[in-house]
Design an enzyme around this catalytic site. Structure first.
Site, PDB file in Angstrom:
ATOM      1  N   TYR A 141      72.713 -13.151-124.702  1.00 33.47           N
ATOM      2  CA  TYR A 141      72.718 -12.823-126.139  1.00 33.47           C
ATOM      3  C   TYR A 141      73.846 -13.561-126.856  1.00 33.47           C
ATOM      4  O   TYR A 141      73.679 -14.021-127.986  1.00 33.47           O
ATOM      5  CB  TYR A 141      72.800 -11.300-126.342  1.00 33.47           C
ATOM      6  CG  TYR A 141      71.458 -10.648-126.097  1.00 33.47           C
ATOM      7  CD1 TYR A 141      70.495 -10.596-127.093  1.00 33.47           C
ATOM      8  CD2 TYR A 141      71.127 -10.155-124.844  1.00 33.47           C
ATOM      9  CE1 TYR A 141      69.239 -10.045-126.858  1.00 33.47           C
ATOM     10  CE2 TYR A 141      69.880  -9.596-124.595  1.00 33.47           C
ATOM     11  CZ  TYR A 141      68.948  -9.548-125.606  1.00 33.47           C
ATOM     12  OH  TYR A 141      67.701  -9.014-125.374  1.00 33.47           O
ATOM     13  N   ARG A 172      72.603 -16.981-127.462  1.00 35.53           N
ATOM     14  CA  ARG A 172      71.618 -17.005-128.554  1.00 35.53           C
ATOM     15  C   ARG A 172      72.324 -16.893-129.906  1.00 35.53           C
ATOM     16  O   ARG A 172      71.933 -17.557-130.863  1.00 35.53           O
ATOM     17  CB  ARG A 172      70.595 -15.877-128.383  1.00 35.53           C
ATOM     18  CG  ARG A 172      69.651 -16.132-127.205  1.00 35.53           C
ATOM     19  CD  ARG A 172      68.605 -15.055-127.099  1.00 35.53           C
ATOM     20  NE  ARG A 172      67.735 -15.046-128.264  1.00 35.53           N
ATOM     21  CZ  ARG A 172      67.004 -13.996-128.635  1.00 35.53           C
ATOM     22  NH1 ARG A 172      67.057 -12.881-127.957  1.00 35.53           N
ATOM     23  NH2 ARG A 172      66.237 -14.064-129.707  1.00 35.53           N
ATOM     24  N   ASN A 195      62.408  -9.294-136.382  1.00 34.63           N
ATOM     25  CA  ASN A 195      63.401 -10.293-135.974  1.00 34.63           C
ATOM     26  C   ASN A 195      64.805  -9.696-136.017  1.00 34.63           C
ATOM     27  O   ASN A 195      65.097  -8.798-136.801  1.00 34.63           O
ATOM     28  CB  ASN A 195      63.313 -11.532-136.869  1.00 34.63           C
ATOM     29  CG  ASN A 195      61.956 -12.186-136.742  1.00 34.63           C
ATOM     30  OD1 ASN A 195      61.253 -11.960-135.757  1.00 34.63           O
ATOM     31  ND2 ASN A 195      61.571 -12.993-137.722  1.00 34.63           N
ATOM     32  N   ASP A 253      67.612 -11.753-136.252  1.00 34.86           N
ATOM     33  CA  ASP A 253      68.497 -12.891-136.555  1.00 34.86           C
ATOM     34  C   ASP A 253      69.248 -12.775-137.871  1.00 34.86           C
ATOM     35  O   ASP A 253      70.089 -13.621-138.181  1.00 34.86           O
ATOM     36  CB  ASP A 253      67.696 -14.204-136.529  1.00 34.86           C
ATOM     37  CG  ASP A 253      66.450 -14.162-137.407  1.00 34.86           C
ATOM     38  OD1 ASP A 253      66.477 -13.501-138.473  1.00 34.86           O
ATOM     39  OD2 ASP A 253      65.451 -14.795-137.026  1.00 34.86           O
ATOM     40  N   HIS A 312      63.685  -3.956-134.733  1.00 40.63           N
ATOM     41  CA  HIS A 312      64.153  -4.249-133.368  1.00 40.63           C
ATOM     42  C   HIS A 312      65.654  -4.510-133.309  1.00 40.63           C
ATOM     43  O   HIS A 312      66.136  -5.142-132.378  1.00 40.63           O
ATOM     44  CB  HIS A 312      63.366  -5.448-132.796  1.00 40.63           C
ATOM     45  CG  HIS A 312      61.929  -5.126-132.521  1.00 40.63           C
ATOM     46  ND1 HIS A 312      60.965  -6.085-132.270  1.00 40.63           N
ATOM     47  CD2 HIS A 312      61.269  -3.934-132.465  1.00 40.63           C
ATOM     48  CE1 HIS A 312      59.797  -5.493-132.062  1.00 40.63           C
ATOM     49  NE2 HIS A 312      59.948  -4.190-132.192  1.00 40.63           N
ATOM     50  N   CYS A 327      77.389   1.045-127.819  1.00 36.88           N
ATOM     51  CA  CYS A 327      77.586   1.251-126.380  1.00 36.88           C
ATOM     52  C   CYS A 327      76.345   1.936-125.815  1.00 36.88           C
ATOM     53  O   CYS A 327      75.420   2.294-126.548  1.00 36.88           O
ATOM     54  CB  CYS A 327      78.844   2.070-126.121  1.00 36.88           C
ATOM     55  SG  CYS A 327      78.643   3.820-126.466  1.00 36.88           S
ATOM     56  N   CYS A 361      83.808   6.313-125.259  1.00 34.05           N
ATOM     57  CA  CYS A 361      83.279   7.009-124.073  1.00 34.05           C
ATOM     58  C   CYS A 361      83.415   6.204-122.782  1.00 34.05           C
ATOM     59  O   CYS A 361      83.079   6.703-121.714  1.00 34.05           O
ATOM     60  CB  CYS A 361      81.815   7.385-124.299  1.00 34.05           C
ATOM     61  SG  CYS A 361      80.722   5.953-124.373  1.00 34.05           S
ATOM     62  N   SER A 385      52.600 -12.059-133.555  1.00 34.26           N
ATOM     63  CA  SER A 385      51.493 -12.081-132.588  1.00 34.26           C
ATOM     64  C   SER A 385      50.739 -10.750-132.588  1.00 34.26           C
ATOM     65  O   SER A 385      49.609 -10.681-132.125  1.00 34.26           O
ATOM     66  CB  SER A 385      52.011 -12.370-131.175  1.00 34.26           C
ATOM     67  OG  SER A 385      52.900 -11.342-130.765  1.00 34.26           O
ATOM     68  N   PRO A 388      49.884 -20.233-137.813  1.00 30.15           N
ATOM     69  CA  PRO A 388      49.180 -21.479-137.490  1.00 30.15           C
ATOM     70  C   PRO A 388      48.219 -21.331-136.318  1.00 30.15           C
ATOM     71  O   PRO A 388      47.356 -22.183-136.102  1.00 30.15           O
ATOM     72  CB  PRO A 388      50.319 -22.450-137.129  1.00 30.15           C
ATOM     73  CG  PRO A 388      51.456 -21.588-136.713  1.00 30.15           C
ATOM     74  CD  PRO A 388      51.299 -20.271-137.433  1.00 30.15           C
TER      75      PRO A 388
END
Ligand code: OAD
Length: 251
Positions: A71, A74, A106, A108, A123, A131, A154, A193, A218
């Site tokens: 991550y 990314r 997304n 981002d 998401h 955490c 914690c 999708s 597309p």
């Protein structure tokens, strides 16, 4: 390159007269920014990386450092990328029409970067952290670390605040997404999708209250048989749609 799209009069009228519009975006909306999608052909992320390893809590428990660094990499890749025309058209649409809700799968942050001010993230967001016991963690204190730190409250591991497979969606986000979908008169899916639930229930909620369904993609998707499909790339179709609906060139 997407051809010039011929728009159906009914579709344009539906958008012009819509009481409420939802733009629902998936990885295809960010593809032209340079972010790989999950399932498109050989370039899809889940073709190169095993989602069981990188997108499940079990994968994180097995190897927290590997997942954390994936991550982090990314995020670093994204730092050189920007929102594309698709995000920009959607942000402008939201300002022009004031009845537009953006719901995204997304992580981002590109809708917000493009200027959309009310974005429902189903998401999570790769730039935010929590955490394992859901305590929020300040991003700037952890986002460049080489391995996951421990929560100061914690002591559990810190992870990106994204939704992994088999985890519930953030409850409030999904409830709002469902409400706006049910209230929409036009529901536009961009680069989705429709393979991943419960997010993929949203168009069904919209359809159940009579919304006009549009998709921009597309490629053939699971949504083809339900929606009016505008075949092409989001960053090329959306400015054409803007021109057809608002009578001005998008620039
Ligand atoms: P997918 O990778 O499953 O699908 C991307 C869709 O975008 C495909 O239908 C492509 O044909 C389409 N596409 C590609 N380029 C495009 C472009 N330039 N313009 C428009 N469409 C384009 O991505 P999602 O549907 O977003 O979840 O996947 C849903 C979820 O699966 C993701 O949020 C992620 C993933 O696993 C989690 O990580 C929980």
């Amino acid at each position: 390159m997407t051809d010039v799209v011929a728009f159906d009069d009914v579709l344009i009228k539906a958008l012009r007269e819509a009481k409420n519009v939802v733009f629902f975006t998936g990885a295809g909306a960010s593809a032209e920014s340079g972010i790989p999608t999950f399932r498109s052909g050989a370039d899809g992320l889940w073709g190169d990386f095993d989602m069981e390893d990188y997108a499940t809590s079990e994968g994180f428990t097995r190897n927290p450092k590997k997942v954390w660094q994936w991550y982090r990499d990314r995020r670093q890749d994204m730092a050189d990328l920007q929102p594309n025309t698709a995000h920009n058209v959607i942000a402008r649409w939201q300002k022009k029409a004031s009845n537009v809700t953006v719901i995204t799968q997304n992580i981002d942050n590109f809708h917000q970067d493009a200027g959309s001010d009310h974005v429902i993230e189903l998401h999570g967001n790769i730039h935010q952290f929590k955490c394992l016991n859901d305590h929020p963690v300040v991003a700037s204190s952890v986002n460049t670390l080489d391995e996951p730190p421990l929560c100061e409250i914690c002591g559990s591991l810190v992870r990106p605040d994204v939704v992994w497979f088999n985890e519930p969606l953030p409850q409030e986000a999904f409830e709002h997404a469902e409400m706006f979908s049910r209230e929409s008169s036009v529901f536009v899916a961009v680069g989705c999708s429709m393979d991943v639930y419960p997010a993929a229930f949203l168009p069904a909620f919209a359809a159940s209250s009579g919304a006009y369904l549009i998709q921009i993609n597309p490629e053939v998707s699971a949504f083809d048989k339900y929606a009016h499909t505008l075949r092409g790339k989001a960053g090329e179709v959306l400015p054409q749609l803007w021109l057809a609906v608002w009578g001005e060139v998008f620039s």
